[in-house]
Design an enzyme around this catalytic site. Sequence first.
Site, PDB file in Angstrom:
ATOM      1  CD  GLU A 283      -2.818  -1.414   2.302  1.00 15.02           C
ATOM      2  OE1 GLU A 283      -2.913  -0.496   3.130  1.00 15.02           O
ATOM      3  OE2 GLU A 283      -3.449  -2.486   2.395  1.00 15.02           O
TER       4      GLU A 283
ATOM      5  CD  GLU B 216      -4.316  -8.065   1.550  1.00 14.43           C
ATOM      6  OE1 GLU B 216      -5.221  -7.429   2.090  1.00 14.43           O
ATOM      7  OE2 GLU B 216      -3.113  -7.711   1.602  1.00 14.43           O
TER       8      GLU B 216
HETATM    9  O1  G3I Z   1      -3.890 -10.451  18.448  1.00 17.61           O
HETATM   10  C1  G3I Z   1      -4.570  -9.411  19.177  1.00 17.61           C
HETATM   11  C2  G3I Z   1      -5.395 -10.000  20.276  1.00 17.61           C
HETATM   12  O2  G3I Z   1      -4.538 -10.614  21.205  1.00 17.61           O
HETATM   13  C3  G3I Z   1      -6.224  -8.882  20.933  1.00 17.61           C
HETATM   14  O3  G3I Z   1      -7.093  -9.440  21.861  1.00 17.61           O
HETATM   15  C4  G3I Z   1      -7.047  -8.133  19.883  1.00 17.61           C
HETATM   16  C5  G3I Z   1      -7.807  -6.975  20.485  1.00 17.61           C
HETATM   17  O4  G3I Z   1      -8.111  -6.004  19.489  1.00 17.61           O
HETATM   18  O5  G3I Z   1      -6.180  -7.644  18.890  1.00 17.61           O
HETATM   19  C6  G3I Z   1      -5.466  -8.661  18.222  1.00 17.61           C
HETATM   20  O6  G3I Z   1      -4.667  -8.106  17.218  1.00 17.61           O
HETATM   21  C7  G3I Z   1      -5.360  -7.627  16.080  1.00 17.61           C
HETATM   22  C8  G3I Z   1      -4.875  -8.422  14.877  1.00 17.61           C
HETATM   23  O7  G3I Z   1      -5.432  -7.886  13.701  1.00 17.61           O
HETATM   24  C9  G3I Z   1      -5.248  -9.900  14.942  1.00 17.61           C
HETATM   25  O8  G3I Z   1      -6.608 -10.040  14.738  1.00 17.61           O
HETATM   26  C10 G3I Z   1      -5.035  -6.158  15.914  1.00 17.61           C
HETATM   27  O9  G3I Z   1      -5.617  -5.419  16.961  1.00 17.61           O
HETATM   28  C11 G3I Z   1      -5.579  -5.655  14.596  1.00 17.61           C
HETATM   29  O10 G3I Z   1      -5.146  -4.319  14.368  1.00 17.61           O
HETATM   30  C12 G3I Z   1      -5.066  -6.539  13.465  1.00 17.61           C
HETATM   31  O11 G3I Z   1      -5.694  -6.104  12.280  1.00 17.61           O
HETATM   32  C13 G3I Z   1      -5.171  -6.615  11.084  1.00 17.61           C
HETATM   33  C14 G3I Z   1      -4.832  -5.428  10.175  1.00 17.61           C
HETATM   34  O12 G3I Z   1      -4.473  -5.886   8.894  1.00 17.61           O
HETATM   35  C15 G3I Z   1      -3.667  -4.618  10.738  1.00 17.61           C
HETATM   36  O13 G3I Z   1      -2.505  -5.369  10.808  1.00 17.61           O
HETATM   37  C16 G3I Z   1      -6.260  -7.482  10.448  1.00 17.61           C
HETATM   38  O14 G3I Z   1      -6.448  -8.664  11.227  1.00 17.61           O
HETATM   39  C17 G3I Z   1      -5.834  -7.873   9.046  1.00 17.61           C
HETATM   40  O15 G3I Z   1      -6.903  -8.549   8.409  1.00 17.61           O
HETATM   41  C18 G3I Z   1      -5.495  -6.609   8.251  1.00 17.61           C
HETATM   42  O16 G3I Z   1      -5.032  -7.029   6.988  1.00 17.61           O
HETATM   43  C19 G3I Z   1      -4.819  -6.000   6.029  1.00 17.61           C
HETATM   44  C20 G3I Z   1      -3.629  -6.394   5.187  1.00 17.61           C
HETATM   45  O17 G3I Z   1      -2.508  -6.598   6.007  1.00 17.61           O
HETATM   46  C21 G3I Z   1      -3.318  -5.343   4.122  1.00 17.61           C
HETATM   47  N1  G3I Z   1      -4.491  -5.119   3.302  1.00 17.61           N
HETATM   48  C22 G3I Z   1      -5.714  -4.787   4.028  1.00 17.61           C
HETATM   49  C23 G3I Z   1      -6.015  -5.859   5.071  1.00 17.61           C
HETATM   50  C24 G3I Z   1      -7.306  -5.561   5.797  1.00 17.61           C
HETATM   51  O18 G3I Z   1      -7.202  -4.374   6.551  1.00 17.61           O
END
Ligand code: G3I
Length: 352
Positions: free
Chosen positions: A148, A255
């Site tokens: 991105e 994705e």
């Molecule tokens: O693992 C912790 C967990 O221990 C905690 O209880 C929970 C509370 O919020 O958070 C968990 O971590 C989260 C993690 O995903 C695992 O689910 C983070 O807060 C959350 O910010 C994180 O979000 C991810 C996001 O990228 C940021 O990294 C999403 O799952 C993931 O689907 C998303 O993926 C992105 C791609 O990398 C790039 N393209 C877009 C896509 C969707 O946004």
Amino acid sequence: MKKILFLIILIPLVSLGQVKEKTLKDISTFPIGSSIRITPFLKDSKLVSIQKKHFNSFTSGSDMKMYNIIKAENEYNWEVVDTILKYATQNNQRLFGHNLIWHSSTPKWVVEKARENPKWLQSFMKSYIETYVGRYKGKVHGWDVVNEGLESAGSSFRKESIWFEIMGKSYIEKAFIYARKADPDAILFYNDFNIERDTLKLNATLKMVEDFKKRGIPIDGIGFQMHIRMDIPNEIIEFTLKKAAKTGLQIHLSEVDLIFNTHDDTRGGGIEKYKFLTEKMKQDQAKKYYDLAQIYKSVVPKNQQYGITFWGFNDRDTWIKPFFDMEDWPCIFDNKLNKKPAFDGFYEGLVE
Ligand code: G3I
């Protein structure tokens, strides 16, 4: 005699039943992947059994991002990636690395330190990529080197990124150079969203790719994230994939989701037009998944088909609902981990 005749008929039917089990990875000529969160995943035997049956490529949704790898300076955390690698290796799956440099996964301590000491950022990038990619050399098949790097819409480089703010657009090529040096055989991708429908953004991506090729900057592939809505016309997807394939690079649908409701790419930015999934919607989605598989197969030359990866394969765990704060059903398995018509549509699209 009658009994023997019955058995002669029955035995081939039983074995035919086994052969006919619909397995995505077996029917596909390219790898089929899904994003996974390894810790909850390994505790869920049903999820694991579906994943092993249908997928042969593994992408981590979050575990391999910078904020999980290096929480403080020089404190690398390999444990989770090693667990992922073990699972992928034991199950004969391709491990795809998502991602090395992304504004959104850059830890706060990196941003703060870079603002205090701008010169440090490039040396940090170099050592981070060389250490990380070097450690998994020959094990991680390909990487989203930069994720991105362009604004959500249009043709400009993303300004809200510490990498761009301090290093300018050259941060992108530097990341590719460091990654190539650390693992000359890894397949290196630039990955972005909406490039299947925003032609300005696609053109900016292709301009960068052509410039890289001309100047000998190593790049092997373009990742189309494909968080698409049901109403994105097939013709546009076909047009943009065809255009990108002309670069000769690998094309990864990296994705994939097929979303019903409206989202505007920001957290909480969802408009819940559909509250329930009707039979008609299920069939429409099956058709769209069929079309997507068909378009990819027909438009992207075989030797450039890096694969199709779903961003989660079931409606229970999809990121779409919490992120956009709306109900939705974007995946090929439902809330109860059963196959949806979408699964059959995608499967048929792979077969024909
Ligand atoms: O693992 C912790 C967990 O221990 C905690 O209880 C929970 C509370 O919020 O958070 C968990 O971590 C989260 C993690 O995903 C695992 O689910 C983070 O807060 C959350 O910010 C994180 O979000 C991810 C996001 O990228 C940021 O990294 C999403 O799952 C993931 O689907 C998303 O993926 C992105 C791609 O990398 C790039 N393209 C877009 C896509 C969707 O946004």
